[in-house]
Design an enzyme around this catalytic site. Structure first.
Site, PDB file in Angstrom:
ATOM      1  NE  ARG A  77      -4.714 -87.410  21.676  1.00 33.79           N
ATOM      2  CZ  ARG A  77      -4.001 -87.015  22.739  1.00 33.79           C
ATOM      3  NH1 ARG A  77      -2.692 -86.859  22.636  1.00 33.79           N
ATOM      4  NH2 ARG A  77      -4.588 -86.784  23.888  1.00 33.79           N
ATOM      5  CB  SER A 108     -10.055 -86.572  23.244  1.00 31.82           C
ATOM      6  OG  SER A 108      -9.399 -86.254  24.436  1.00 31.82           O
ATOM      7  CD  GLU A 141      -7.910 -88.789  19.376  1.00 33.77           C
ATOM      8  OE1 GLU A 141      -7.152 -89.500  18.693  1.00 33.77           O
ATOM      9  OE2 GLU A 141      -8.294 -89.085  20.495  1.00 33.77           O
TER      10      GLU A 141
HETATM   11  N1  EPU Z   1     -12.029 -77.254  29.575  1.00 34.92           N
HETATM   12  C1  EPU Z   1     -13.222 -76.662  29.886  1.00 34.92           C
HETATM   13  N2  EPU Z   1     -14.363 -77.453  29.838  1.00 34.92           N
HETATM   14  C2  EPU Z   1     -14.334 -78.739  29.481  1.00 34.92           C
HETATM   15  C3  EPU Z   1     -13.108 -79.339  29.146  1.00 34.92           C
HETATM   16  C4  EPU Z   1     -11.960 -78.574  29.187  1.00 34.92           C
HETATM   17  O1  EPU Z   1     -13.288 -75.475  30.211  1.00 34.92           O
HETATM   18  O2  EPU Z   1     -15.393 -79.353  29.482  1.00 34.92           O
HETATM   19  C5  EPU Z   1     -10.797 -76.442  29.661  1.00 34.92           C
HETATM   20  C6  EPU Z   1      -9.953 -76.857  30.871  1.00 34.92           C
HETATM   21  O3  EPU Z   1     -10.338 -76.168  32.029  1.00 34.92           O
HETATM   22  C7  EPU Z   1      -8.556 -76.477  30.426  1.00 34.92           C
HETATM   23  C8  EPU Z   1      -8.601 -76.723  28.914  1.00 34.92           C
HETATM   24  O4  EPU Z   1      -9.969 -76.706  28.531  1.00 34.92           O
HETATM   25  O5  EPU Z   1      -8.333 -75.100  30.613  1.00 34.92           O
HETATM   26  C9  EPU Z   1      -7.958 -78.059  28.544  1.00 34.92           C
HETATM   27  O6  EPU Z   1      -8.649 -79.124  29.222  1.00 34.92           O
HETATM   28  P1  EPU Z   1      -7.894 -80.418  29.803  1.00 34.92           P
HETATM   29  O7  EPU Z   1      -6.682 -79.997  30.527  1.00 34.92           O
HETATM   30  O8  EPU Z   1      -8.887 -81.257  30.509  1.00 34.92           O
HETATM   31  O9  EPU Z   1      -7.328 -81.168  28.561  1.00 34.92           O
HETATM   32  P2  EPU Z   1      -7.888 -81.333  27.084  1.00 34.92           P
HETATM   33  O10 EPU Z   1      -7.100 -80.420  26.185  1.00 34.92           O
HETATM   34  O11 EPU Z   1      -9.350 -81.173  27.084  1.00 34.92           O
HETATM   35  C10 EPU Z   1      -6.140 -83.145  26.385  1.00 34.92           C
HETATM   36  C11 EPU Z   1      -6.138 -84.503  25.748  1.00 34.92           C
HETATM   37  C12 EPU Z   1      -6.558 -85.570  26.753  1.00 34.92           C
HETATM   38  C13 EPU Z   1      -5.551 -85.540  27.895  1.00 34.92           C
HETATM   39  C14 EPU Z   1      -5.564 -84.133  28.520  1.00 34.92           C
HETATM   40  C15 EPU Z   1      -4.493 -83.961  29.573  1.00 34.92           C
HETATM   41  C16 EPU Z   1      -6.612 -84.128  23.393  1.00 34.92           C
HETATM   42  C17 EPU Z   1      -7.602 -84.261  22.276  1.00 34.92           C
HETATM   43  N3  EPU Z   1      -7.032 -84.517  24.596  1.00 34.92           N
HETATM   44  O12 EPU Z   1      -7.483 -82.842  26.759  1.00 34.92           O
HETATM   45  O13 EPU Z   1      -6.439 -86.833  26.103  1.00 34.92           O
HETATM   46  O14 EPU Z   1      -5.876 -86.509  28.889  1.00 34.92           O
HETATM   47  O15 EPU Z   1      -5.261 -83.135  27.490  1.00 34.92           O
HETATM   48  O16 EPU Z   1      -3.246 -83.902  28.974  1.00 34.92           O
HETATM   49  O17 EPU Z   1      -5.491 -83.689  23.154  1.00 34.92           O
HETATM   50  C18 EPU Z   1      -7.636 -88.540  24.911  1.00 34.92           C
HETATM   51  O18 EPU Z   1      -6.902 -88.277  23.950  1.00 34.92           O
HETATM   52  O19 EPU Z   1      -8.511 -89.432  24.851  1.00 34.92           O
HETATM   53  C19 EPU Z   1      -7.492 -87.736  26.134  1.00 34.92           C
HETATM   54  C20 EPU Z   1      -8.326 -87.876  27.154  1.00 34.92           C
END
Ligand code: EPU
Length: 364
Positions: free
Chosen positions: A172, A242, A338
């Protein structure tokens, strides 16, 4: 109101930007310039420089926090066009204008069975903004496919091409958020994709959602389905994706937290740091689905803040601060925002008013 409106845009005054940011924050631009070619971008920059106006560049507004009023010139570079050129072997070079919708580009590539961007489906915003935060999802980042970025320098309106290394893309992050912040307007990108299948299915549930030898379209559709389950559509529910980055902590901090919370998602990085999931941390604080007035934490992904309408940037930042405080108190981890915050430049009072605090140059 507008003057000089032609094929390549023109100058508009006191332009409403609430429809130009996916969080739908009330915002007005003192002067607005909508360019459709590189020379239109240059004309807008020369006009701003001649008047000494500060310049703000908007893309799709999907990763921006806009203030109630933006002084100077707000410029949007809506350069269209996608061109495909066969390269050596399985390579295909794609040249895309900054104003092409990112998802439309992904669809066009998948439609030609090209591999490389299918995991980046449904990311809101325009192609020109993609390098700024090095968009990434489901195990793929723009950095994996980008070759070059073309831009116009804001100071002298000259065009330049930066190669991939000069963009210095990270998680990012890029040179456009640091050394070149507020210095350039991105006009075109060059990507290299492949006709050879190279599915990236390492992200959690993605592999389970596709056949053993999927097509690029299969992966694209699985990503779209996963995103639709978790992430709000900004057209219906204003949001900026995010709201926080996933925090990087030392291995010692991660081990301490894992002793207390063995199920905590954690992703060791090559430099020894450990990335944590900001959404999980917020969720563990019991804040998923929490609503306070105009803003809330999305009820299916706690990393996304949503705007229910009638809110202001000030209200959003105050709400976000409460989430940061809760995570800091509970886990000792500091979340970093972000989306990028646009500076009001401190000189503009909209005539029609948007309930904004009046900012005058004499205030400092
Ligand atoms: N999780 C929870 N509760 C929540 C959200 C997440 O327990 O409310 C847990 C999930 O179960 C998982 C972990 O946290 O074990 C990671 O969650 P997720 O896979 O949904 O991805 P993220 O790390 O929350 C990142 C990116 C997203 C991208 C997804 C998929 C960042 C800041 N965000 O989210 O990007 O779509 O991975 O690769 O790195 C964006 O930048 O706008 C965005 C949506």
């Amino acid at each position: 109101m507008s003057i000089g409106r032609g094929a390549d845009g023109g100058l508009e005054f006191d332009r409403d930007l609430s429809f130009a940011n996916t969080l739908a924050l009330p915002s007005r631009a003192e002067h607005f310039w909508h360019a459709r070619t590189e020379s239109g971008v240059g004309d807008g920059l020369e006009l701003a420089n001649a008047h000494g106006w500060p310049i703000t560049v908007l893309g799709g507004g999907s990763n921006l926090l806009l203030p109630p009023a933006i002084g100077g010139l707000t410029l949007r570079a809506d350069i269209e066009g996608v061109a495909f050129r066969q390269g050596r072997g399985d390579r295909v070079h794609v040249e895309v204008g900054a104003g092409v919708g990112w998802h439309a580009l992904v669809e066009a590539c998948v439609g030609r069975e090209l591999w490389g961007v299918e995991n980046l489906a449904l990311i809101p915003g325009l192609a020109g903004a993609a390098p700024i935060q090095n968009i990434g999802a489901y195990g793929v980042e723009l950095a994996d496919v980008i070759d070059w970025v073309e831009l116009v320098d804001r100071r002298d309106a000259r065009m330049q091409r930066l190669d991939r290394d000069a963009c210095d893309l990270g998680y990012r992050d890029s040179v456009f958020k640091r050394e070149l912040a507020d210095q350039v307007v991105i006009t075109r990108l060059g990507l290299t994709l492949s006709t050879r299948p190279r599915p990236q299915l390492d992200y959690g549930v993605l592999r389970e959602r596709v056949a053993a030898t999927p097509s690029a379209r299969d992966v694209f559709e699985a990503v779209c389905a996963i995103r639709r389950e978790k992430l709000p559509d900004p057209i219906r529910t204003p949001n900026a994706g995010s709201f926080f980055k996933n925090p990087l902590v030392t291995a010692a901090v991660a081990s301490r937290l894992l002793r207390q919370l063995p199920s905590m998602p954690h992703y060791p990085q090559s430099d020894g740091q450990v990335k944590l999931a900001a959404g999980w941390l917020i969720d563990q604080c019991g804040l998923k689905g929490r609503r306070e007035g105009a803003f809330g934490v999305h009820d299916r992904q706690a990393l996304v803040l949503v705007h229910f309408g009638g809110g202001t940037l000030e209200g959003l930042l105050a709400f976000a601060d409460k989430l940061v405080d809760a995570v800091r108190e509970r886990f000792g981890v500091v979340l970093e925002r972000e989306p990028r915050r646009v500076d009001a430049s401190g000189i503009y009072t909209p005539e029609t008013g948007v309930g904004a605090p009046t900012i005058r140059a004499s205030d400092g």
